[in-house]
Design a protein around this motif. Sequence first.
Motif, PDB file in Angstrom:
ATOM      1  N   PHE A  52     -16.473  43.498   6.834  1.00 37.19           N
ATOM      2  CA  PHE A  52     -16.974  42.143   7.033  1.00 37.19           C
ATOM      3  C   PHE A  52     -17.129  41.422   5.698  1.00 37.19           C
ATOM      4  O   PHE A  52     -16.809  40.236   5.573  1.00 37.19           O
ATOM      5  N   ALA A  53     -17.652  42.127   4.688  1.00 36.54           N
ATOM      6  CA  ALA A  53     -17.849  41.500   3.373  1.00 36.54           C
ATOM      7  C   ALA A  53     -16.536  41.005   2.802  1.00 36.54           C
ATOM      8  O   ALA A  53     -16.437  39.885   2.271  1.00 36.54           O
ATOM      9  N   GLY A  54     -15.498  41.836   2.896  1.00 34.28           N
ATOM     10  CA  GLY A  54     -14.204  41.421   2.369  1.00 34.28           C
ATOM     11  C   GLY A  54     -13.644  40.210   3.070  1.00 34.28           C
ATOM     12  O   GLY A  54     -13.161  39.260   2.437  1.00 34.28           O
ATOM     13  N   PHE A  55     -13.728  40.210   4.400  1.00 34.81           N
ATOM     14  CA  PHE A  55     -13.169  39.087   5.153  1.00 34.81           C
ATOM     15  C   PHE A  55     -13.993  37.816   4.961  1.00 34.81           C
ATOM     16  O   PHE A  55     -13.436  36.721   4.864  1.00 34.81           O
ATOM     17  N   TYR A  56     -15.329  37.935   4.907  1.00 35.38           N
ATOM     18  CA  TYR A  56     -16.116  36.702   4.822  1.00 35.38           C
ATOM     19  C   TYR A  56     -15.993  36.046   3.455  1.00 35.38           C
ATOM     20  O   TYR A  56     -15.999  34.820   3.352  1.00 35.38           O
ATOM     21  N   LEU A  57     -15.865  36.848   2.393  1.00 42.97           N
ATOM     22  CA  LEU A  57     -15.694  36.241   1.068  1.00 42.97           C
ATOM     23  C   LEU A  57     -14.383  35.471   0.988  1.00 42.97           C
ATOM     24  O   LEU A  57     -14.327  34.352   0.458  1.00 42.97           O
ATOM     25  N   GLY A  58     -13.330  36.061   1.543  1.00 44.74           N
ATOM     26  CA  GLY A  58     -12.059  35.339   1.577  1.00 44.74           C
ATOM     27  C   GLY A  58     -12.124  34.109   2.459  1.00 44.74           C
ATOM     28  O   GLY A  58     -11.560  33.063   2.123  1.00 44.74           O
ATOM     29  N   SER A  59     -12.827  34.213   3.592  1.00 50.25           N
ATOM     30  CA  SER A  59     -12.951  33.077   4.511  1.00 50.25           C
ATOM     31  C   SER A  59     -13.710  31.923   3.864  1.00 50.25           C
ATOM     32  O   SER A  59     -13.341  30.752   4.017  1.00 50.25           O
ATOM     33  N   LEU A  60     -14.792  32.247   3.154  1.00 56.14           N
ATOM     34  CA  LEU A  60     -15.573  31.209   2.494  1.00 56.14           C
ATOM     35  C   LEU A  60     -14.742  30.470   1.463  1.00 56.14           C
ATOM     36  O   LEU A  60     -14.728  29.234   1.415  1.00 56.14           O
ATOM     37  N   GLY A  88     -13.498  44.706  12.870  1.00 53.01           N
ATOM     38  CA  GLY A  88     -13.666  45.866  13.732  1.00 53.01           C
ATOM     39  C   GLY A  88     -12.452  46.766  13.727  1.00 53.01           C
ATOM     40  O   GLY A  88     -12.574  48.000  13.704  1.00 53.01           O
ATOM     41  N   ALA A  89     -11.260  46.159  13.735  1.00 55.17           N
ATOM     42  CA  ALA A  89     -10.033  46.959  13.719  1.00 55.17           C
ATOM     43  C   ALA A  89      -9.881  47.723  12.400  1.00 55.17           C
ATOM     44  O   ALA A  89      -9.506  48.896  12.393  1.00 55.17           O
ATOM     45  N   VAL A  90     -10.196  47.059  11.282  1.00 59.91           N
ATOM     46  CA  VAL A  90     -10.086  47.725   9.983  1.00 59.91           C
ATOM     47  C   VAL A  90     -11.056  48.896   9.891  1.00 59.91           C
ATOM     48  O   VAL A  90     -10.705  49.988   9.423  1.00 59.91           O
ATOM     49  N   SER A  91     -12.294  48.699  10.341  1.00 63.03           N
ATOM     50  CA  SER A  91     -13.272  49.794  10.277  1.00 63.03           C
ATOM     51  C   SER A  91     -12.931  50.925  11.254  1.00 63.03           C
ATOM     52  O   SER A  91     -13.308  52.079  11.027  1.00 63.03           O
ATOM     53  N   ARG A  92     -12.202  50.596  12.324  1.00 67.74           N
ATOM     54  CA  ARG A  92     -11.856  51.624  13.313  1.00 67.74           C
ATOM     55  C   ARG A  92     -10.676  52.486  12.858  1.00 67.74           C
ATOM     56  O   ARG A  92     -10.652  53.703  13.093  1.00 67.74           O
ATOM     57  N   PHE A  93      -9.705  51.854  12.200  1.00 69.61           N
ATOM     58  CA  PHE A  93      -8.466  52.566  11.884  1.00 69.61           C
ATOM     59  C   PHE A  93      -8.332  52.931  10.406  1.00 69.61           C
ATOM     60  O   PHE A  93      -7.302  53.470  10.002  1.00 69.61           O
ATOM     61  N   THR A  94      -9.339  52.595   9.597  1.00 70.32           N
ATOM     62  CA  THR A  94      -9.320  52.967   8.182  1.00 70.32           C
ATOM     63  C   THR A  94     -10.663  53.594   7.824  1.00 70.32           C
ATOM     64  O   THR A  94     -11.628  53.501   8.592  1.00 70.32           O
ATOM     65  N   PRO A  95     -10.778  54.233   6.648  1.00 67.32           N
ATOM     66  CA  PRO A  95     -12.060  54.816   6.247  1.00 67.32           C
ATOM     67  C   PRO A  95     -13.126  53.784   5.875  1.00 67.32           C
ATOM     68  O   PRO A  95     -14.286  54.145   5.654  1.00 67.32           O
ATOM     69  N   LEU A  96     -12.771  52.506   5.795  1.00 66.19           N
ATOM     70  CA  LEU A  96     -13.714  51.476   5.354  1.00 66.19           C
ATOM     71  C   LEU A  96     -14.770  51.238   6.425  1.00 66.19           C
ATOM     72  O   LEU A  96     -14.468  51.113   7.611  1.00 66.19           O
ATOM     73  N   ARG A  97     -16.058  51.178   6.005  1.00 61.92           N
ATOM     74  CA  ARG A  97     -17.140  50.910   6.946  1.00 61.92           C
ATOM     75  C   ARG A  97     -17.116  49.452   7.388  1.00 61.92           C
ATOM     76  O   ARG A  97     -16.553  48.587   6.710  1.00 61.92           O
ATOM     77  N   GLU A  98     -17.768  49.174   8.532  1.00 61.92           N
ATOM     78  CA  GLU A  98     -17.713  47.834   9.109  1.00 61.92           C
ATOM     79  C   GLU A  98     -18.380  46.804   8.210  1.00 61.92           C
ATOM     80  O   GLU A  98     -17.900  45.674   8.098  1.00 61.92           O
TER      81      GLU A  98
END
Length: 280
Positions: free
Chosen positions: A99-107, A85-95
């Motif tokens: 989420f896709a970037g974080f979940y792939l790294g988390s997995l 949420g913070a990344v999508s709020r303060f950068t041009p990247l959509r939510e």
Amino acid sequence: MLSLFHPFIEFGFMRRALIACVALSISATPLGVFLSLRRMSLIGDALSHAVLPGAAIGYLLSGLSLVAMGIGGLIAGLAVALLSGAVSRFTPLREDASFAGFYLGSLALGVTLVSLRGSSVDLLHVLFGSLLAVDAPAIILVGAIAAFTLIALAFLYRPLVIDAFDPTFLRAQSRWSAPLVHGLFLTLVVLNLVAGFQVLGTLMSVGLMMLPAASSRFWSRHLSMMLLNAMAQAVAASVTGLLLSWHFSLPAGPAVVLSATALFFISILTGPCGGLLRRT
């Protein structure tokens, strides 16, 4: 007919598995309906994977402890939700991309952490669950999360509905703020995914949340009926999947999700609200 349901009558582990699935069905599927209405269906899948690193850290510290893995999974899931949420709020990247970037790294991180100490059996247990090995502490945890979710939904129902259909009105007229509603909603989603991974594993838990929710769109256009239909389909999939698992020696968790998938395809074909056969 009685012989068909004989496993639930005679064997305690089948009853415990059914109770856990029913508890998940009545708490997770309403959240799936709201995820679908908010066009966030795949975010549920992302959060289910985001739970994995925290659960893996709990596993490394305490073994297959439900409390440690549950707390770790909750912290990890909430951290990914807040960071996305913070990344999508303060950068041009959509939510969704965030989420896709974080979940792939988390997995990847979660699988790596489990592999550091455990065997392939332990990894499969975390990823796909052990539905037929559900014990009393797991049922208590799942039941407590289900009860808390239903109570929280009773308080959040109106702002969630407004936010799903007209978020501008929520910001302008309601005493609820949109970020607060969104944050509380994602917290409930993460809580139910933590409950689900105790039973179905991180990869299967989102199936019971989202498949009946998607199917319910074909059976009613009224939100209250969609919620009831989704819960009924999830319970039916749970009973059918467990019976198929018993009578045909199938893995229980995937059998439940496959049953929900079958109901999904039936809904696509025959549902009165947009089903293919009704349209033609």
